[in-house]
Design a protein around this motif. Sequence first.
Motif, short mmCIF file in Angstrom:
data_model
loop_
_atom_site.label_atom_id
_atom_site.label_comp_id
_atom_site.label_asym_id
_atom_site.label_seq_id
_atom_site.Cartn_x
_atom_site.Cartn_y
_atom_site.Cartn_z
N ARG A 174 -31.37 30.78 4.72
CA ARG A 174 -30.38 31.69 4.15
C ARG A 174 -31.05 32.56 3.07
O ARG A 174 -31.96 32.11 2.38
N HIS A 175 -30.55 33.79 2.90
CA HIS A 175 -31.05 34.70 1.87
C HIS A 175 -29.88 35.17 1.01
O HIS A 175 -28.78 35.39 1.52
N ILE A 210 -35.18 42.25 2.59
CA ILE A 210 -33.88 41.74 3.00
C ILE A 210 -33.11 42.87 3.67
O ILE A 210 -32.39 43.63 3.02
N LEU A 229 -34.62 40.32 8.38
CA LEU A 229 -33.99 38.99 8.44
C LEU A 229 -34.21 38.33 9.80
O LEU A 229 -34.46 37.12 9.87
N ARG A 230 -34.13 39.13 10.88
CA ARG A 230 -34.40 38.55 12.21
C ARG A 230 -35.85 38.08 12.31
O ARG A 230 -36.14 37.01 12.84
N ASN A 248 -37.72 37.20 9.78
CA ASN A 248 -37.85 36.02 8.92
C ASN A 248 -37.40 34.76 9.63
O ASN A 248 -38.03 33.70 9.52
N GLN A 249 -36.27 34.86 10.35
CA GLN A 249 -35.76 33.68 11.07
C GLN A 249 -36.77 33.22 12.12
O GLN A 249 -37.01 32.02 12.28
#
Length: 569
Positions: A8-9, A154, A159-160, A162-163
Amino acid sequence: MPPFCILRHAKLTDEKHANKATTHNYRKYDVPNVDKEARHPNIEFINTEERSYWDLATERIAEAGIKIRRSNSIRCVELILTASPEFFERDEKGRAADQSDSQWVKDNRAYVEKKYGKENVIAFQLQQDETTPHCHVVIVPITSDGRLSARDLINPVALRINQSDYHEAMAAHGLDRGVERSQAVHQPMDAMYSKQNKTATELGEKMGAASSFQDVPVKRPSVADLFKPVEWEAKTTASVSEQGRAQVEEANKRAEKAVNLALENASAKSQVRALQSQLRTTEKLKEKHYHGMVQAQGELKQAELEKTKLAIHLALGKPAPASLLKLGTEQREKDRLETKRAFEVHLTKGDYTDPKTYLQGLEEQGFKFKNATANDPNQVRHPTHGSAFTYAEIRPNGRKISEQVEEQLQTRQARAAAYAHEVKQAEIRQAEQARQKVATKELALMDRAFDIYRWKPKPAELTACLVVPEEKADEVAKSLRRGIHSYASHLGVQDEPSRGDGMKTVYVKYQPSFAHVADSYFDNVRAMGGQVYEYDDMKARREGYEIKPQIASTRQQKPEQSKGFEMGG
């Protein structure tokens, strides 16, 4: 289904927000959703003094030399890293095992430090006082090109990525990635806590306030203990009160347990809703993949039918269709060019020592080799389609393979020899530079000694500094005292520390008439492990005198007396 890794961010938008996160994470106030008697502690690995995230971020930004241009710039971002509850080992009561020294925590820390830069990770805390262990990480969003930009780190695309990166880092633990581009909405932790607080409040209202204790009054006895009625009353009241207190405490414990169950129920309901949403997305993807699989199976079945028809066509003795022959010819040419290219790349980049190992390297890539025969002249077979070729068809660079292998081996040997020579020359240069550095120091000390002892050489005289084993110093100096031709001595320099290497300096001053034999004395010094240092011009003059020796005067001259000690002037 394997457990998921969860990332989570959250942007800490201002100082108030950052300080709130600090006090919450370090339990500076009563947090309702935690286990007050947790078996395993929360551990902060970086911000051990539990300082404000805002202050740490501000200091890091200043350290990086970045000027904050907007008052609303995001200075820090909080990450939560965890996994599905079933990932963690638990005891018979369902409490997770201690993760403080686990490889999972170490890999999480390695991931964030590699991803965002070790110096930009200002806090890394393992929390174990909630149902599922998790890590709170605070980073300063400094980009690789030295800008402060949470937007770069961010955003939907980042985010994708990072996941996916986090999943790759956690794959060794058997953790799976969530559904990519899922429509499931992550609920912020604040919202989760708010729901839990609401549930706890509702339950508290239904139960009413916790019972408070009041002493139970006891009447005075009418007959017994008439002589000590006050003492009897106090004793009896205390006994009854103790029993009442124990009952009330038990009731309060039961009420607290009920509140905790309600909190867990609220968390479980929220997790169920999130999982149901993910499941719906997964089912849609499965349905889409299923239709794709059915279509592929249909196409495969059609291809098998066409193959059968073609086999029957050929069995009847009919010629192969022109379209099929064209397809085969085109594919064979593609395979030939691919094979030729593979041979050429292996020539320059492959690891081999002769033509045999060269071909073995190509075999490891899947190519097959055989000897040519009258019926089948082909010698090389393509690994994918089985296209066969003669060596003449695939000559790399249009030349014989054996010739080019030998040339490449000779080139590699020459390159290796050149590299070894360069390394050797570099070592020689490095050693000479080190020697020159020492020579400069030793000759400077010699000049100082000459000034101190007023033993400066005359224009025609030559000098040298000899560094010899300490036990040989007197012997060397004595051997170089050759009347008017040469004189040598050790001259100490005040305030200069002792050498400490078992060596001693001997300074020699000599006439040109001694130059033609000086080199033999210097060779003796080198043979005993010593060193000889000369100024370049002195050395050049000495070598010139060696070629054309100076004729010494036959008249004996009495050495001049140096002030303070006997020494040739």
